[in-house]
Design a protein around this motif. Structure first.
Motif, PDB file in Angstrom:
ATOM      1  N   LEU A 198      11.259 -16.255  29.320  1.00  0.00           N
ATOM      2  CA  LEU A 198      12.356 -16.251  28.356  1.00  0.00           C
ATOM      3  C   LEU A 198      13.072 -14.902  28.360  1.00  0.00           C
ATOM      4  O   LEU A 198      14.316 -14.839  28.308  1.00  0.00           O
ATOM      5  CB  LEU A 198      11.826 -16.558  26.955  1.00  0.00           C
ATOM      6  CG  LEU A 198      12.850 -16.495  25.821  1.00  0.00           C
ATOM      7  CD1 LEU A 198      13.942 -17.535  26.008  1.00  0.00           C
ATOM      8  CD2 LEU A 198      12.156 -16.687  24.473  1.00  0.00           C
ATOM      9  N   GLU A 199      12.310 -13.822  28.432  1.00  0.00           N
ATOM     10  CA  GLU A 199      12.921 -12.489  28.447  1.00  0.00           C
ATOM     11  C   GLU A 199      13.847 -12.331  29.649  1.00  0.00           C
ATOM     12  O   GLU A 199      14.961 -11.804  29.533  1.00  0.00           O
ATOM     13  CB  GLU A 199      11.829 -11.420  28.483  1.00  0.00           C
ATOM     14  CG  GLU A 199      12.363  -9.994  28.442  1.00  0.00           C
ATOM     15  CD  GLU A 199      11.255  -8.952  28.439  1.00  0.00           C
ATOM     16  OE1 GLU A 199      11.587  -7.751  28.440  1.00  0.00           O
ATOM     17  OE2 GLU A 199      10.071  -9.341  28.444  1.00  0.00           O
ATOM     18  N   LYS A 200      13.415 -12.812  30.813  1.00  0.00           N
ATOM     19  CA  LYS A 200      14.260 -12.736  32.008  1.00  0.00           C
ATOM     20  C   LYS A 200      15.536 -13.568  31.819  1.00  0.00           C
ATOM     21  O   LYS A 200      16.627 -13.138  32.195  1.00  0.00           O
ATOM     22  CB  LYS A 200      13.489 -13.242  33.228  1.00  0.00           C
ATOM     23  CG  LYS A 200      12.321 -12.371  33.635  1.00  0.00           C
ATOM     24  CD  LYS A 200      11.562 -12.998  34.806  1.00  0.00           C
ATOM     25  CE  LYS A 200      10.342 -12.178  35.177  1.00  0.00           C
ATOM     26  NZ  LYS A 200       9.560 -12.811  36.280  1.00  0.00           N
ATOM     27  N   GLY A 201      15.376 -14.749  31.251  1.00  0.00           N
ATOM     28  CA  GLY A 201      16.528 -15.605  31.033  1.00  0.00           C
ATOM     29  C   GLY A 201      17.527 -14.996  30.075  1.00  0.00           C
ATOM     30  O   GLY A 201      18.745 -15.035  30.320  1.00  0.00           O
ATOM     31  N   LEU A 202      17.024 -14.410  28.995  1.00  0.00           N
ATOM     32  CA  LEU A 202      17.916 -13.808  28.005  1.00  0.00           C
ATOM     33  C   LEU A 202      18.591 -12.550  28.535  1.00  0.00           C
ATOM     34  O   LEU A 202      19.687 -12.211  28.103  1.00  0.00           O
ATOM     35  CB  LEU A 202      17.139 -13.498  26.726  1.00  0.00           C
ATOM     36  CG  LEU A 202      16.731 -14.724  25.889  1.00  0.00           C
ATOM     37  CD1 LEU A 202      15.836 -14.301  24.735  1.00  0.00           C
ATOM     38  CD2 LEU A 202      17.959 -15.464  25.376  1.00  0.00           C
ATOM     39  N   GLN A 203      17.941 -11.864  29.466  1.00  0.00           N
ATOM     40  CA  GLN A 203      18.589 -10.712  30.104  1.00  0.00           C
ATOM     41  C   GLN A 203      19.793 -11.169  30.923  1.00  0.00           C
ATOM     42  O   GLN A 203      20.822 -10.494  30.974  1.00  0.00           O
ATOM     43  CB  GLN A 203      17.587  -9.978  30.989  1.00  0.00           C
ATOM     44  CG  GLN A 203      16.559  -9.177  30.215  1.00  0.00           C
ATOM     45  CD  GLN A 203      15.507  -8.555  31.121  1.00  0.00           C
ATOM     46  OE1 GLN A 203      15.476  -8.819  32.329  1.00  0.00           O
ATOM     47  NE2 GLN A 203      14.644  -7.728  30.548  1.00  0.00           N
ATOM     48  N   ALA A 204      19.642 -12.345  31.558  1.00  0.00           N
ATOM     49  CA  ALA A 204      20.731 -12.862  32.375  1.00  0.00           C
ATOM     50  C   ALA A 204      21.816 -13.523  31.525  1.00  0.00           C
ATOM     51  O   ALA A 204      23.008 -13.369  31.791  1.00  0.00           O
ATOM     52  CB  ALA A 204      20.186 -13.873  33.394  1.00  0.00           C
ATOM     53  N   LYS A 205      21.396 -14.275  30.507  1.00  0.00           N
ATOM     54  CA  LYS A 205      22.325 -15.032  29.661  1.00  0.00           C
ATOM     55  C   LYS A 205      21.903 -14.875  28.190  1.00  0.00           C
ATOM     56  O   LYS A 205      21.305 -15.780  27.606  1.00  0.00           O
ATOM     57  CB  LYS A 205      22.307 -16.511  30.051  1.00  0.00           C
ATOM     58  CG  LYS A 205      22.819 -16.793  31.455  1.00  0.00           C
ATOM     59  CD  LYS A 205      24.327 -16.577  31.527  1.00  0.00           C
ATOM     60  CE  LYS A 205      24.847 -16.866  32.923  1.00  0.00           C
ATOM     61  NZ  LYS A 205      26.302 -16.621  33.007  1.00  0.00           N
ATOM     62  N   PRO A 206      22.214 -13.742  27.572  1.00  0.00           N
ATOM     63  CA  PRO A 206      21.689 -13.461  26.228  1.00  0.00           C
ATOM     64  C   PRO A 206      22.173 -14.395  25.128  1.00  0.00           C
ATOM     65  O   PRO A 206      21.510 -14.524  24.108  1.00  0.00           O
ATOM     66  CB  PRO A 206      22.152 -12.017  25.968  1.00  0.00           C
ATOM     67  CG  PRO A 206      23.300 -11.807  26.904  1.00  0.00           C
ATOM     68  CD  PRO A 206      23.001 -12.625  28.117  1.00  0.00           C
ATOM     69  N   SER A 207      23.306 -15.046  25.317  1.00  0.00           N
ATOM     70  CA  SER A 207      23.835 -15.897  24.249  1.00  0.00           C
ATOM     71  C   SER A 207      23.808 -17.382  24.600  1.00  0.00           C
ATOM     72  O   SER A 207      24.406 -18.192  23.893  1.00  0.00           O
ATOM     73  CB  SER A 207      25.267 -15.486  23.908  1.00  0.00           C
ATOM     74  OG  SER A 207      26.110 -15.609  25.043  1.00  0.00           O
ATOM     75  N   ASP A 208      23.121 -17.741  25.674  1.00  0.00           N
ATOM     76  CA  ASP A 208      23.088 -19.145  26.081  1.00  0.00           C
ATOM     77  C   ASP A 208      22.404 -20.001  25.009  1.00  0.00           C
ATOM     78  O   ASP A 208      21.273 -19.709  24.599  1.00  0.00           O
ATOM     79  CB  ASP A 208      22.331 -19.294  27.401  1.00  0.00           C
ATOM     80  CG  ASP A 208      22.274 -20.734  27.866  1.00  0.00           C
ATOM     81  OD1 ASP A 208      23.270 -21.207  28.432  1.00  0.00           O
ATOM     82  OD2 ASP A 208      21.238 -21.389  27.622  1.00  0.00           O
ATOM     83  N   PRO A 209      23.032 -21.081  24.530  1.00  0.00           N
ATOM     84  CA  PRO A 209      22.440 -21.887  23.455  1.00  0.00           C
ATOM     85  C   PRO A 209      21.094 -22.507  23.820  1.00  0.00           C
ATOM     86  O   PRO A 209      20.187 -22.560  22.984  1.00  0.00           O
ATOM     87  CB  PRO A 209      23.505 -22.970  23.208  1.00  0.00           C
ATOM     88  CG  PRO A 209      24.780 -22.370  23.677  1.00  0.00           C
ATOM     89  CD  PRO A 209      24.410 -21.520  24.852  1.00  0.00           C
ATOM     90  N   GLY A 210      20.954 -22.970  25.077  1.00  0.00           N
ATOM     91  CA  GLY A 210      19.684 -23.567  25.478  1.00  0.00           C
ATOM     92  C   GLY A 210      18.539 -22.566  25.444  1.00  0.00           C
ATOM     93  O   GLY A 210      17.431 -22.877  24.995  1.00  0.00           O
TER      94      GLY A 210
END
Length: 237
Positions: A106-118
């Protein structure tokens, strides 16, 4: 007809930590504005390989989580920072009770797309699993009130509502989640509680006849509940 609270306890005895009721007094009394969602699917920032992603989704629905993770990683290795792929991996790890792996992904994903709703939804789901109820609720409420909420944001807030015995709000949120995504298996199981006994029997017979991503004890609980419903249906008035 079994009371809705009883149904919820049966269906969520694996996933929910009933001790979170202790957090009820700390929940913010945030009013919900169920604005129409602008989109029920998160659009990727760039195209990603359709075949591996579709295969990953199919594996997930069948409960083959390691295979699903491998396919999601194919999407990421293609050079595309797909928020959907990160979201899928996090959900796989949560189904496997691998909270640390879920948090790292999740941390990696949020670094790439911090505001993505999914990704924000799975962040709320992880926080809920960790017992951080107020933080999870804040994420779900912000998504819903912002009008960009995926269906699972409503499901996540419904789960919190059930955990703190707010059943009227839970019912309303489940109905809305099902309107947005009737194909989601988790949403389907919760939506079942809104049906009549006869329709619940039909739903469970159809649901249990197909492969699902549910844990074995969850399927066992659903099967036992189906038999209870059938017995009550057959009992004389």
């Amino acid at each position: 007809m079994m009371h809705q609270a009883g149904i919820r306890r049966l269906l969520l005895f694996v996933a929910l930590f009933r001790s979170v009721v202790l957090f009820a007094s700390a929940l913010p009394a945030t009013p919900l504005e169920t604005k129409p969602s602008a989109s029920t699917q998160t659009e990727p920032a760039a195209p990603f390989p359709a075949a591996p992603f579709k295969e990953a989704e199919d594996y997930f629905r069948k409960g083959s989580f390691d295979q699903a993770i491998a396919k999601y990683n194919e999407v990421l290795k293609s050079g595309t920072q797909s928020a959907e792929a990160y979201t899928g991996i996090v959900r796989c790890y949560l189904r496997q009770d691998k909270a640390r792996d879920a948090a790292e992904t999740l941390e990696k994903g949020l670094q790439a797309k911090p505001s993505d709703p999914g990704l924000k939804v799975v962040q709320g789901e992880l926080l809920f699993r960790q017992g951080r109820i107020a933080e999870a609720e804040k994420i779900f409420v912000q998504l819903i009130n912002g009008g960009q909420a995926p269906a699972r944001a409503f499901l996540g807030l419904a789960n919190i509502s059930s955990a703190v015995a707010m059943y009227a709000r839970e019912h309303r949120l489940i109905v809305r989640a099902h309107e947005l995504d009737p194909s989601d298996q988790d949403i389907q199981k919760e939506w079942m509680s809104t049906l009549s006994r006869a329709d619940r029997i039909k739903f469970l017979e159809t649901y249990l006849a197909q492969p699902t991503g549910d844990a074995a004890d969850t399927r066992r609980g659903l099967s036992e509940y189906l038999e209870i419903l059938k017995a009550r249906q057959a009992a004389p008035p």
